[in-house]
Motif scaffolding. Sequence first.
Motif: not given
Length: 306
Positions: A291-306
């Motif tokens: 679950a932490d790895r998925l949260a990190d993946a989502i955070l990484t994707r959020l950062e790539s959208e900025t």
Amino acid sequence: MNNHHQPARGKPRVALITCGELADLDPDDRLVLAPLAARGVRAEPVVWDDPAADWAAYDLAVLRSPWDYMPRRDEFVAWAQRVPRLANPADVVRWNTDKRYLDELSAAGVPTVPTAWVGPGGSWTPPADSGEYVIKPAVSAGSQDTGRYDLADPEHRELAVAHVRRLSAAGRVTMVQPYLTAVDTAGETALLFLAGRQGLAFSHAIRKGPMLTGPDFGVDGLYRPEEITARTATEEQLAVAAKTLAAVPGGSDRLLYARVDLIPGPDGRPILVELELTEPSLFLGHSAGAADRLADAILTRLESET
């Protein structure tokens, strides 16, 4: 975070896309809520076909459990194209929600289950051999409208023909595959991959027990119960998964997640059964830290959208 497509409002906002029957998310998906909150991300479930949903209000929309779209696949694909910042992307959704993608992967050298296709309105004659076969629609999930038939049994042969006829008459494409008997002993292995700084990275693997016991007589609910346990992936399985992901149109580096489902073939080597890129169960509860790895993946994707 400097979000250039949203007014400044503090925490990034993420929609976890689901369906009306699971409006509060599948229990496994709920495991990512706390890790996301700990990372300063506001995540909330949103039903995909809710007309009141404002998709532009989210920094990212993550497909999780919209498992009622199968009878409305065209509507679902059109909807995906309208959602900004969708993970996985809309063109991946279009490609992956029709299992005829297996032919493309096979042509790319990925070992896949041999599959015959019957188009809408078409007919099918069972092969002369007496092996076991699986029949299911090309657009399906959760083993809906899926049956296992022993063609040595005359009744099963009739039921198999009727199954194809039923799908064909409904305007659906049918797929016919030999039943891989190793699933009854070795089970099916699902390899889970999540986005990282350098693209998709292997996260964990699980074993699914056999699910098909006979002909399809209909199934209630969104999916059949599954027998899930943790599993250690082999190097051979990981190699097949890497070859599969390398053949994804547009590249796998755009993906937030991927699930590669494998079963041993007649020679014992892993064969691709399905590549799940749209709304796969990620089995977060079966691997420490998933679950932490998925949260990190989502955070990484959020950062790539900025």
